[in-house]
Structures are given as structure tokens and as C-alpha cells.
Design a protein around this motif. Structure first.
Motif, PDB file in Angstrom:
ATOM      1  N   ILE A  62     -12.556 -32.747 -45.485  1.00 35.18           N
ATOM      2  CA  ILE A  62     -12.194 -32.525 -44.088  1.00 35.18           C
ATOM      3  C   ILE A  62     -13.404 -31.920 -43.394  1.00 35.18           C
ATOM      4  O   ILE A  62     -13.906 -30.875 -43.797  1.00 35.18           O
ATOM      5  N   SER A  63     -13.871 -32.580 -42.362  1.00 38.98           N
ATOM      6  CA  SER A  63     -15.111 -32.175 -41.712  1.00 38.98           C
ATOM      7  C   SER A  63     -14.893 -31.068 -40.692  1.00 38.98           C
ATOM      8  O   SER A  63     -13.766 -30.764 -40.285  1.00 38.98           O
ATOM      9  N   ALA A  64     -16.001 -30.483 -40.284  1.00 37.99           N
ATOM     10  CA  ALA A  64     -15.988 -29.615 -39.110  1.00 37.99           C
ATOM     11  C   ALA A  64     -15.770 -30.495 -37.878  1.00 37.99           C
ATOM     12  O   ALA A  64     -15.960 -31.717 -37.935  1.00 37.99           O
ATOM     13  N   PRO A  65     -15.350 -29.931 -36.752  1.00 41.95           N
ATOM     14  CA  PRO A  65     -15.172 -30.761 -35.551  1.00 41.95           C
ATOM     15  C   PRO A  65     -16.504 -31.337 -35.098  1.00 41.95           C
ATOM     16  O   PRO A  65     -17.520 -30.638 -35.049  1.00 41.95           O
ATOM     17  N   ILE A  66     -16.511 -32.624 -34.805  1.00 38.76           N
ATOM     18  CA  ILE A  66     -17.741 -33.306 -34.373  1.00 38.76           C
ATOM     19  C   ILE A  66     -17.431 -34.166 -33.151  1.00 38.76           C
ATOM     20  O   ILE A  66     -16.275 -34.527 -32.902  1.00 38.76           O
ATOM     21  N   ILE A  67     -18.476 -34.492 -32.414  1.00 36.12           N
ATOM     22  CA  ILE A  67     -18.347 -35.399 -31.266  1.00 36.12           C
ATOM     23  C   ILE A  67     -18.760 -36.796 -31.722  1.00 36.12           C
ATOM     24  O   ILE A  67     -19.849 -36.998 -32.256  1.00 36.12           O
ATOM     25  N   GLY A  68     -17.865 -37.774 -31.534  1.00 37.18           N
ATOM     26  CA  GLY A  68     -18.140 -39.141 -31.956  1.00 37.18           C
ATOM     27  C   GLY A  68     -19.321 -39.755 -31.220  1.00 37.18           C
ATOM     28  O   GLY A  68     -19.477 -39.571 -30.016  1.00 37.18           O
ATOM     29  N   ARG A  69     -20.128 -40.493 -31.961  1.00 39.06           N
ATOM     30  CA  ARG A  69     -21.320 -41.102 -31.345  1.00 39.06           C
ATOM     31  C   ARG A  69     -20.963 -42.289 -30.467  1.00 39.06           C
ATOM     32  O   ARG A  69     -21.731 -42.642 -29.563  1.00 39.06           O
ATOM     33  N   THR A  70     -19.841 -42.907 -30.721  1.00 29.75           N
ATOM     34  CA  THR A  70     -19.426 -44.023 -29.866  1.00 29.75           C
ATOM     35  C   THR A  70     -18.344 -43.608 -28.876  1.00 29.75           C
ATOM     36  O   THR A  70     -18.341 -44.044 -27.735  1.00 29.75           O
ATOM     37  N   SER A  71     -17.417 -42.728 -29.309  1.00 23.94           N
ATOM     38  CA  SER A  71     -16.321 -42.318 -28.436  1.00 23.94           C
ATOM     39  C   SER A  71     -16.698 -41.179 -27.507  1.00 23.94           C
ATOM     40  O   SER A  71     -16.181 -41.073 -26.385  1.00 23.94           O
ATOM     41  N   GLY A  72     -17.600 -40.297 -27.975  1.00 28.87           N
ATOM     42  CA  GLY A  72     -17.995 -39.157 -27.161  1.00 28.87           C
ATOM     43  C   GLY A  72     -16.949 -38.065 -27.065  1.00 28.87           C
ATOM     44  O   GLY A  72     -17.057 -37.182 -26.204  1.00 28.87           O
ATOM     45  N   VAL A  73     -15.950 -38.083 -27.936  1.00 30.47           N
ATOM     46  CA  VAL A  73     -14.894 -37.078 -27.903  1.00 30.47           C
ATOM     47  C   VAL A  73     -14.856 -36.333 -29.237  1.00 30.47           C
ATOM     48  O   VAL A  73     -15.353 -36.817 -30.259  1.00 30.47           O
ATOM     49  N   TRP A  74     -14.241 -35.145 -29.213  1.00 32.08           N
ATOM     50  CA  TRP A  74     -14.127 -34.354 -30.418  1.00 32.08           C
ATOM     51  C   TRP A  74     -13.149 -34.980 -31.394  1.00 32.08           C
ATOM     52  O   TRP A  74     -12.131 -35.561 -30.993  1.00 32.08           O
ATOM     53  N   SER A  75     -13.438 -34.842 -32.682  1.00 30.37           N
ATOM     54  CA  SER A  75     -12.529 -35.319 -33.717  1.00 30.37           C
ATOM     55  C   SER A  75     -12.805 -34.567 -35.012  1.00 30.37           C
ATOM     56  O   SER A  75     -13.858 -33.960 -35.182  1.00 30.37           O
ATOM     57  N   VAL A  76     -11.828 -34.615 -35.893  1.00 34.49           N
ATOM     58  CA  VAL A  76     -11.967 -34.081 -37.247  1.00 34.49           C
ATOM     59  C   VAL A  76     -11.859 -35.270 -38.193  1.00 34.49           C
ATOM     60  O   VAL A  76     -10.931 -36.079 -38.078  1.00 34.49           O
ATOM     61  N   GLN A  77     -12.809 -35.392 -39.121  1.00 33.70           N
ATOM     62  CA  GLN A  77     -12.875 -36.548 -39.999  1.00 33.70           C
ATOM     63  C   GLN A  77     -12.266 -36.228 -41.376  1.00 33.70           C
ATOM     64  O   GLN A  77     -12.659 -35.253 -42.015  1.00 33.70           O
ATOM     65  N   PHE A  78     -11.327 -37.062 -41.782  1.00 37.39           N
ATOM     66  CA  PHE A  78     -10.767 -37.002 -43.136  1.00 37.39           C
ATOM     67  C   PHE A  78     -11.358 -38.176 -43.911  1.00 37.39           C
ATOM     68  O   PHE A  78     -11.121 -39.344 -43.556  1.00 37.39           O
ATOM     69  N   THR A  79     -12.136 -37.901 -44.949  1.00 28.98           N
ATOM     70  CA  THR A  79     -12.851 -38.973 -45.639  1.00 28.98           C
ATOM     71  C   THR A  79     -12.634 -38.921 -47.151  1.00 28.98           C
ATOM     72  O   THR A  79     -12.397 -37.853 -47.727  1.00 28.98           O
ATOM     73  N   ARG A  80     -12.739 -40.112 -47.760  1.00 29.81           N
ATOM     74  CA  ARG A  80     -12.712 -40.245 -49.226  1.00 29.81           C
ATOM     75  C   ARG A  80     -13.705 -41.339 -49.604  1.00 29.81           C
ATOM     76  O   ARG A  80     -13.946 -42.288 -48.836  1.00 29.81           O
ATOM     77  N   PRO A  81     -14.277 -41.244 -50.797  1.00 30.57           N
ATOM     78  CA  PRO A  81     -15.271 -42.245 -51.207  1.00 30.57           C
ATOM     79  C   PRO A  81     -14.612 -43.518 -51.732  1.00 30.57           C
ATOM     80  O   PRO A  81     -13.473 -43.487 -52.209  1.00 30.57           O
ATOM     81  N   LEU A  82     -15.339 -44.631 -51.642  1.00 24.82           N
ATOM     82  CA  LEU A  82     -14.933 -45.910 -52.224  1.00 24.82           C
ATOM     83  C   LEU A  82     -15.928 -46.258 -53.326  1.00 24.82           C
ATOM     84  O   LEU A  82     -17.152 -46.214 -53.093  1.00 24.82           O
ATOM     85  N   TYR A  83     -15.415 -46.601 -54.509  1.00 23.97           N
ATOM     86  CA  TYR A  83     -16.278 -46.851 -55.666  1.00 23.97           C
ATOM     87  C   TYR A  83     -16.246 -48.326 -56.047  1.00 23.97           C
ATOM     88  O   TYR A  83     -15.216 -49.015 -55.864  1.00 23.97           O
ATOM     89  N   ASP A  84     -17.379 -48.803 -56.605  1.00 30.78           N
ATOM     90  CA  ASP A  84     -17.410 -50.158 -57.138  1.00 30.78           C
ATOM     91  C   ASP A  84     -16.960 -50.135 -58.599  1.00 30.78           C
ATOM     92  O   ASP A  84     -16.561 -49.081 -59.126  1.00 30.78           O
ATOM     93  N   ALA A  85     -17.012 -51.274 -59.243  1.00 34.72           N
ATOM     94  CA  ALA A  85     -16.525 -51.373 -60.626  1.00 34.72           C
ATOM     95  C   ALA A  85     -17.314 -50.482 -61.577  1.00 34.72           C
ATOM     96  O   ALA A  85     -16.796 -50.050 -62.610  1.00 34.72           O
TER      97      ALA A  85
END
Length: 212
Positions: free
Chosen positions: A31-54
Motif C-alpha cells: 500500500i503506497s503513500a498518497p501520490i498524484i497520478g501522472r495521467t489523472s493529476g489527482v491524489w490516489s493510494v496504490q494497492f499493488t502486487r507482483p506478477l511472476y512468470d513461470a
């Protein structure tokens, strides 16, 4: 369709992406710190998970953007009084905040001192004049260590004192009611005892007359 594609935007330098690219290979939610989107220009919090190959190598990151107002709307349903405040904080930055009955989001605002310092306890209580709005409050806080988040809930001292006085008045009224009830019970017991004594005396007098 002839419509121009939007320019590609690299997120490789963002914390919520780099944490997986440079990570230890474990599949965990970040869970990220609040950031301003580079395309949207609005504040958001990012929930991320990695994707793995075989082979178990990170080949991408999946992200979900959540507006801070989402948290504030939820917090505003919790009634701790008009001067209350509930905040979600990460690394000393406000992700979302709700104060009183109206959402009051102060995304990215810094918070310093206890309990936002590293290596603090998992939960506790403190009293402080708010760094954001200057209101004196009693706070309870709890740390979500796995996600680097801290939730604080504060009740204004004025609201707490008003509720305490209200409960005191209620307790006093209850005490008066109980005292009146006990008085009535005592009077009823006295009246019953007096009536019994009169009945016993009348019965004794009748017995004497019968013997005569």
C-alpha cells in the motif's frame, strides 16, 4: 479508428512498483503513500502486487488505485462527536482523514512525533492538540504493521467532557430514582407492619371478650 494513442507513461520509478521489482520475490500486498497520478493529476493510494512468470521472476505489477475520499466516507459514518477525527496514516503522511460529520481529506499532510515514529508500540492512547486543525483530542491508535499503516481515532476533549457530564446527570437521576423507590418500599413495609400490629391487637381484644 485514427485516434491517437496516449503517450506511454513509465511507472518504474514509483515506490509501489519498485518495491516489487527490487523486492525479495515474495508475493505480498503493498500500500503506497498518497501520490498524484501522472495521467489523472489527482491524489490516489496504490494497492499493488507482483506478477511472476513461470520461472518465478517478476514480469509486471498489478495495481489498483483508490481515492482517499473512499476511506474518508467510511470514517465519517463513525460518530465520536462533532469534534472527532479519524485518520489513516502511512510513514507520517495522511492517506485519508475524516473530521466530525463531514469528510475532510488532507491527503499528504505531514504528521510528526509519537506514534508516527518508527519502532513504536502496536497500539496505545495519547492526548494532543491536533497538528492539522488545532483541536485538543484524546486519541487511540493502532498500527497495521504488515502494511505500514497507522489508524488514529480522536475524540475532542470538549465532546468527551460533555458526554461525561451527561452521564453524570443520568447517574444522579438514576440514584435519585433508586432512593425514592427504596423510600417507598420502606414506607410500604412500615405501613404493613403497623397494620399487622393493629390486627394482632384487635384479635387479642376479641379473644378476651370471647373468654368473658
Amino acid at each position: 479508428s485514427g485516434r491517437a494513442r496516449p503517450p506511454a507513461v513509465s511507472l518504474a520509478d514509483r515506490e509501489h512498483v519498485r518495491v516489487h521489482l527490487d523486492g525479495d520475490g515474495k508475493d505480498r500486498l503493498f500500500i503506497s503513500a498518497p501520490i498524484i497520478g501522472r495521467t489523472s493529476g489527482v491524489w490516489s493510494v496504490q494497492f499493488t502486487r507482483p506478477l511472476y512468470d513461470a520461472a518465478g521472476k517478476v514480469e509486471g505489477v498489478i495495481a489498483a488505485s483508490v481515492a482517499p475520499a473512499y476511506f474518508a466516507r467510511f470514517y465519517s459514518t463513525i460518530d465520536l462527536g462533532p469534534g472527532s477525527s479519524i485518520s489513516l496514516v502511512r510513514s507520517g503522511q495522511v492517506l485519508a482523514r475524516s473530521s466530525g460529520n463531514k469528510p475532510h481529506v488532507q491527503v499528504g499532510a505531514p504528521l510528526r512525533g509519537y506514534p508516527y515514529e518508527p519502532n513504536t508500540e502496536d497500539s496505545g492512547y495519547f492526548r494532543r492538540v491536533s497538528q492539522l486543525d488545532g483541536v485538543d483530542r484524546y486519541y487511540a491508535w493502532h498500527k497495521l504493521a504488515d502494511y505500514g499503516l497507522i489508524v488514529t481515532a480522536g475524540q475532542a476533549t470538549a465532546d468527551a467532557d460533555a458526554r461525561y457530564e451527561s452521564r453524570q446527570r443520568f447517574a444522579a437521576m438514576m440514584g435519585l430514582g433508586i432512593q425514592l423507590a427504596l423510600t417507598m418500599l420502606g414506607w410500604t413495609a412500615f405501613a404493613a407492619s403497623y397494620t399487622r400490629r393493629r390486627s394482632v391487637k384487635a384479635l387479642a381484644q376479641a379473644e378476651v371478650r370471647w373468654k368473658l
